[in-house]
Write a protein that holds these residues in place. Structure first.
Motif, PDB file in Angstrom:
ATOM      1  N   ARG A 180       0.844  -1.179   0.000  1.00 26.96           N
ATOM      2  CA  ARG A 180       0.000   0.000   0.000  1.00 26.96           C
ATOM      3  C   ARG A 180       0.890   1.243   0.000  1.00 26.96           C
ATOM      4  NH1 ARG A 180      -5.058  -1.273   0.812  1.00 26.96           N
ATOM      5  NH2 ARG A 180      -5.607   0.870   1.328  1.00 26.96           N
ATOM      6  N   PRO A 181       0.341   2.413  -0.341  1.00 26.96           N
ATOM      7  CA  PRO A 181       1.175   3.622  -0.391  1.00 26.96           C
ATOM      8  C   PRO A 181       1.860   3.923   0.931  1.00 26.96           C
ATOM      9  CG  PRO A 181      -1.004   4.023  -1.335  1.00 26.96           C
ATOM     10  CD  PRO A 181      -1.067   2.679  -0.689  1.00 26.96           C
ATOM     11  N   GLY A 182       3.062   4.465   0.845  1.00 22.64           N
ATOM     12  CA  GLY A 182       3.819   4.780   2.047  1.00 22.64           C
ATOM     13  C   GLY A 182       3.174   5.815   2.937  1.00 22.64           C
ATOM     14  N   HIS A 183       2.305   6.668   2.356  1.00 23.05           N
ATOM     15  CA  HIS A 183       1.685   7.705   3.193  1.00 23.05           C
ATOM     16  C   HIS A 183       0.670   7.113   4.171  1.00 23.05           C
ATOM     17  CE1 HIS A 183      -2.009   7.634   0.788  1.00 23.05           C
ATOM     18  NE2 HIS A 183      -1.284   7.814  -0.307  1.00 23.05           N
ATOM     19  N   GLU A 184       0.386   5.804   4.051  1.00 21.48           N
ATOM     20  CA  GLU A 184      -0.520   5.163   4.998  1.00 21.48           C
ATOM     21  C   GLU A 184       0.200   4.635   6.251  1.00 21.48           C
ATOM     22  OE1 GLU A 184      -2.936   2.236   3.105  1.00 21.48           O
ATOM     23  OE2 GLU A 184      -3.785   3.646   1.653  1.00 21.48           O
ATOM     24  N   GLN A 185       1.498   4.806   6.325  1.00 20.45           N
ATOM     25  CA  GLN A 185       2.221   4.419   7.537  1.00 20.45           C
ATOM     26  C   GLN A 185       1.728   5.262   8.713  1.00 20.45           C
ATOM     27  OE1 GLN A 185       6.731   3.477   6.466  1.00 20.45           O
ATOM     28  NE2 GLN A 185       6.014   5.291   5.382  1.00 20.45           N
ATOM     29  N   ILE A 186       1.643   4.645   9.883  1.00 17.87           N
ATOM     30  CA  ILE A 186       1.249   5.397  11.073  1.00 17.87           C
ATOM     31  C   ILE A 186       2.443   5.700  11.978  1.00 17.87           C
ATOM     32  CG2 ILE A 186      -1.144   4.624  11.045  1.00 17.87           C
ATOM     33  CD1 ILE A 186      -0.465   2.521  13.104  1.00 17.87           C
ATOM     34  N   ALA A 187       3.576   5.059  11.706  1.00 25.30           N
ATOM     35  CA  ALA A 187       4.810   5.350  12.442  1.00 25.30           C
ATOM     36  C   ALA A 187       5.974   4.811  11.632  1.00 25.30           C
ATOM     37  CB  ALA A 187       4.798   4.718  13.831  1.00 25.30           C
ATOM     38  N   ALA A 188       7.130   5.423  11.802  1.00 26.60           N
ATOM     39  CA  ALA A 188       8.341   4.963  11.119  1.00 26.60           C
ATOM     40  C   ALA A 188       9.543   5.499  11.877  1.00 26.60           C
ATOM     41  CB  ALA A 188       8.370   5.445   9.665  1.00 26.60           C
ATOM     42  N   GLY A 189      10.645   4.775  11.784  1.00 23.22           N
ATOM     43  CA  GLY A 189      11.838   5.253  12.465  1.00 23.22           C
ATOM     44  C   GLY A 189      13.024   4.348  12.265  1.00 23.22           C
ATOM     45  N   TYR A 190      14.101   4.696  12.947  1.00 20.10           N
ATOM     46  CA  TYR A 190      15.295   3.849  12.933  1.00 20.10           C
ATOM     47  C   TYR A 190      16.030   3.977  14.255  1.00 20.10           C
ATOM     48  CZ  TYR A 190      17.986   8.137  11.817  1.00 20.10           C
ATOM     49  OH  TYR A 190      18.548   9.393  11.840  1.00 20.10           O
ATOM     50  N   ILE A 191      16.838   2.956  14.538  1.00 21.22           N
ATOM     51  CA  ILE A 191      17.779   2.978  15.653  1.00 21.22           C
ATOM     52  C   ILE A 191      19.160   2.933  15.028  1.00 21.22           C
ATOM     53  CG2 ILE A 191      18.547   1.866  17.779  1.00 21.22           C
ATOM     54  CD1 ILE A 191      15.795   0.412  17.805  1.00 21.22           C
ATOM     55  N   ILE A 192      20.038   3.837  15.420  1.00 24.27           N
ATOM     56  CA  ILE A 192      21.391   3.854  14.879  1.00 24.27           C
ATOM     57  C   ILE A 192      22.365   3.452  15.980  1.00 24.27           C
ATOM     58  CG2 ILE A 192      21.588   6.363  15.290  1.00 24.27           C
ATOM     59  CD1 ILE A 192      23.508   6.437  12.854  1.00 24.27           C
ATOM     60  N   TYR A 193      23.185   2.441  15.667  1.00 25.05           N
ATOM     61  CA  TYR A 193      24.178   1.934  16.601  1.00 25.05           C
ATOM     62  C   TYR A 193      25.521   2.534  16.213  1.00 25.05           C
ATOM     63  CZ  TYR A 193      20.299  -1.377  16.750  1.00 25.05           C
ATOM     64  OH  TYR A 193      19.039  -1.937  16.815  1.00 25.05           O
ATOM     65  N   GLY A 194      25.863   3.638  16.856  1.00 23.51           N
ATOM     66  CA  GLY A 194      27.086   4.354  16.541  1.00 23.51           C
ATOM     67  C   GLY A 194      27.798   4.753  17.816  1.00 23.51           C
ATOM     68  N   PRO A 195      28.607   5.826  17.783  1.00 19.06           N
ATOM     69  CA  PRO A 195      29.236   6.311  19.011  1.00 19.06           C
ATOM     70  C   PRO A 195      28.209   6.555  20.116  1.00 19.06           C
ATOM     71  CG  PRO A 195      30.187   7.398  17.118  1.00 19.06           C
ATOM     72  CD  PRO A 195      29.021   6.601  16.603  1.00 19.06           C
ATOM     73  N   GLN A 196      27.031   7.052  19.711  1.00 16.76           N
ATOM     74  CA  GLN A 196      25.870   7.044  20.596  1.00 16.76           C
ATOM     75  C   GLN A 196      24.806   6.181  19.917  1.00 16.76           C
ATOM     76  OE1 GLN A 196      26.270  10.689  19.403  1.00 16.76           O
ATOM     77  NE2 GLN A 196      28.170  10.589  20.553  1.00 16.76           N
ATOM     78  N   CYS A 197      24.056   5.450  20.720  1.00 10.88           N
ATOM     79  CA  CYS A 197      22.898   4.731  20.185  1.00 10.88           C
ATOM     80  C   CYS A 197      21.720   5.693  20.254  1.00 10.88           C
ATOM     81  CB  CYS A 197      22.609   3.468  20.992  1.00 10.88           C
ATOM     82  SG  CYS A 197      21.142   2.571  20.420  1.00 10.88           S
ATOM     83  N   MET A 198      21.071   5.925  19.105  1.00 10.64           N
ATOM     84  CA  MET A 198      19.977   6.879  19.053  1.00 10.64           C
ATOM     85  C   MET A 198      18.791   6.267  18.329  1.00 10.64           C
ATOM     86  SD  MET A 198      22.037  10.444  18.287  1.00 10.64           S
ATOM     87  CE  MET A 198      20.742  11.449  18.998  1.00 10.64           C
ATOM     88  N   MET A 199      17.606   6.755  18.638  1.00  7.38           N
ATOM     89  CA  MET A 199      16.401   6.368  17.922  1.00  7.38           C
ATOM     90  C   MET A 199      15.711   7.627  17.434  1.00  7.38           C
ATOM     91  SD  MET A 199      12.864   4.494  19.162  1.00  7.38           S
ATOM     92  CE  MET A 199      13.571   2.879  19.444  1.00  7.38           C
ATOM     93  N   LEU A 200      15.379   7.634  16.148  1.00 11.29           N
ATOM     94  CA  LEU A 200      14.565   8.709  15.581  1.00 11.29           C
ATOM     95  C   LEU A 200      13.268   8.094  15.097  1.00 11.29           C
ATOM     96  CD1 LEU A 200      17.503   9.972  15.548  1.00 11.29           C
ATOM     97  CD2 LEU A 200      16.605  11.468  13.773  1.00 11.29           C
ATOM     98  N   VAL A 201      12.148   8.684  15.482  1.00 12.96           N
ATOM     99  CA  VAL A 201      10.849   8.096  15.170  1.00 12.96           C
ATOM    100  C   VAL A 201       9.833   9.192  14.922  1.00 12.96           C
ATOM    101  CG1 VAL A 201      10.213   7.960  17.621  1.00 12.96           C
ATOM    102  CG2 VAL A 201       9.102   6.436  15.972  1.00 12.96           C
ATOM    103  N   THR A 202       8.888   8.893  14.040  1.00 10.82           N
ATOM    104  CA  THR A 202       7.763   9.797  13.823  1.00 10.82           C
ATOM    105  C   THR A 202       6.462   9.023  13.948  1.00 10.82           C
ATOM    106  OG1 THR A 202       6.687  11.327  12.286  1.00 10.82           O
ATOM    107  CG2 THR A 202       7.849   9.455  11.303  1.00 10.82           C
ATOM    108  N   PHE A 203       5.474   9.685  14.528  1.00  8.56           N
ATOM    109  CA  PHE A 203       4.118   9.141  14.607  1.00  8.56           C
ATOM    110  C   PHE A 203       3.167   9.997  13.772  1.00  8.56           C
ATOM    111  CE2 PHE A 203       6.281   8.091  18.633  1.00  8.56           C
ATOM    112  CZ  PHE A 203       6.282   6.705  18.509  1.00  8.56           C
TER     113      PHE A 203
END
Length: 335
Positions: A135-158
């Motif tokens: 289905r089209p991507g605009h139907e997502q209700i949340a999306a994000g990533y976790i990056i494992y680097g010098p700092q572990c971070m999570m970026l997410v949108t609802f």
């Protein structure tokens, strides 16, 4: 790290999505610790086979996939689609969510100590597993990533801006550091694998030639090129510093539709980018308007600051004769 809630108390996560987000956070937290141990945590970079799409699997790919599937059971997720598996798995017949995931993006960089990550996308679950994701991507209700680097971070949108979290190694919790992250509008950086120059289309080559011409070229500006070969790391840099990422289609066998996957990589990254006031296309068409033809469908991918993405589109909108003229006059790679 036994706390079942991996987020600080002020984390503004929708109640309906909280169980799934807590599972993603717990597994991400544990993976971060294991990755930080490197070879002390096992032979994580060992090749163990091929995934459903023919790419080589590393031990950490499989470990991450199994961990996410296990922890997401009972969190409201009915359908689980992983880049590491051929088809959709039903976790809970009563669940109302469909979750797509690239459990370990950039796994070719495991042994080189380069930032790698996890990309995820959440949708409403339909009665059929695969159809829930086609289905089209605009139907997502949340999306994000976790990056494992010098700092572990999570970026997410609802769907209401991008939230930026950092994992505090002392408390084992993701702490909110920015509730409205936006992409800077100006940057002199672009990311592309220039070794494929000869395989690109004329519009892409003309665009890159004009960037490389620097202050003496039509852009009248000097640019820096970056290439990490880890989509999560490339995305994180652009969300923080601005710029442009390009992974276009090219004329090599198997690359005619690009190389990145719509469901697991491009759709969730595109949602994040748009929520951070950027743009994401396949060079001409908005990614979030596209419908994947199959679960592991690929697409060209261009994203970043709006003006830069729009300029790439403009090169593709030019008539063939004008693009050829641009390339002929300013092609810096010509012999």
């Amino acid at each position: 790290m036994t706390d079942r809630n991996p987020y600080s108390p002020d984390a503004p996560i929708p109640a309906r999505l909280r169980p799934a987000m807590e599972a993603l956070g717990r597994v991400g937290r544990d993976l971060s610790r294991r990755i930080a141990r490197g070879p002390l945590g096992g032979q994580l970079a060992a090749t163990v086979g091929d995934n459903a799409d023919g790419d080589r699997q590393k031990a950490l790919d499989v470990l991450a996939d199994e961990a996410f599937a296990r922890d997401l059971a009972g969190t409201g997720v009915r359908w689980y689609a992983s880049e590491e598996q051929e088809g959709v798995v039903e976790l809970d017949p009563r669940g109302t969510l469909a979750l797509a995931i690239d459990p370990l993006d950039g796994s070719s960089n495991i042994e080189t100590n380069v930032s790698i990550g996890t990309i995820f996308s959440i949708r409403e679950a339909g009665p059929e597993g695969e159809a829930s994701f086609l289905r089209p991507g605009h139907e997502q209700i949340a999306a994000g990533y976790i990056i494992y680097g010098p700092q572990c971070m999570m970026l997410v949108t609802f769907g209401d801006g991008v939230q930026d979290y950092i994992l505090d190694p002392e408390t084992g919790r993701f702490t909110l550091v920015n509730s409205q992250l936006t992409i800077p509008g100006e940057s002199a950086e672009f990311a592309i694998n220039a070794s494929n120059y000869r395989h690109w289309s004329k519009p892409v080559r003309a665009y890159i030639d004009d960037c490389l011409a620097g202050s003496e070229g039509p852009r009248a500006k000097n640019f820096n090129m970056r290439w990490i070969a880890s989509l999560v790391a490339e995305t994180h840099r652009i969300l923080v510093r601005g710029g442009l990422f390009l992974y276009p289609r090219d004329d090599r066998p198997g690359y005619d539709m690009g190389r990145l996957r719509m469901v697991y990589e491009c759709a969730p990254i595109a949602m994040l980018v748009e929520q951070a006031q950027g743009r994401a296309t396949d060079t001409t068409t908005r990614i979030l308007d596209k419908v994947p033809a199959e679960l592991h469908a690929r697409t060209p991918f261009v994203f970043g600051s709006i003006t830069k993405v729009d300029r790439v589109t403009a090169y593709h909108d030019l008539p063939e004769q004008e693009v050829s003229a641009l390339f002929g006059n300013r092609g810096l790679f010509r012999v």
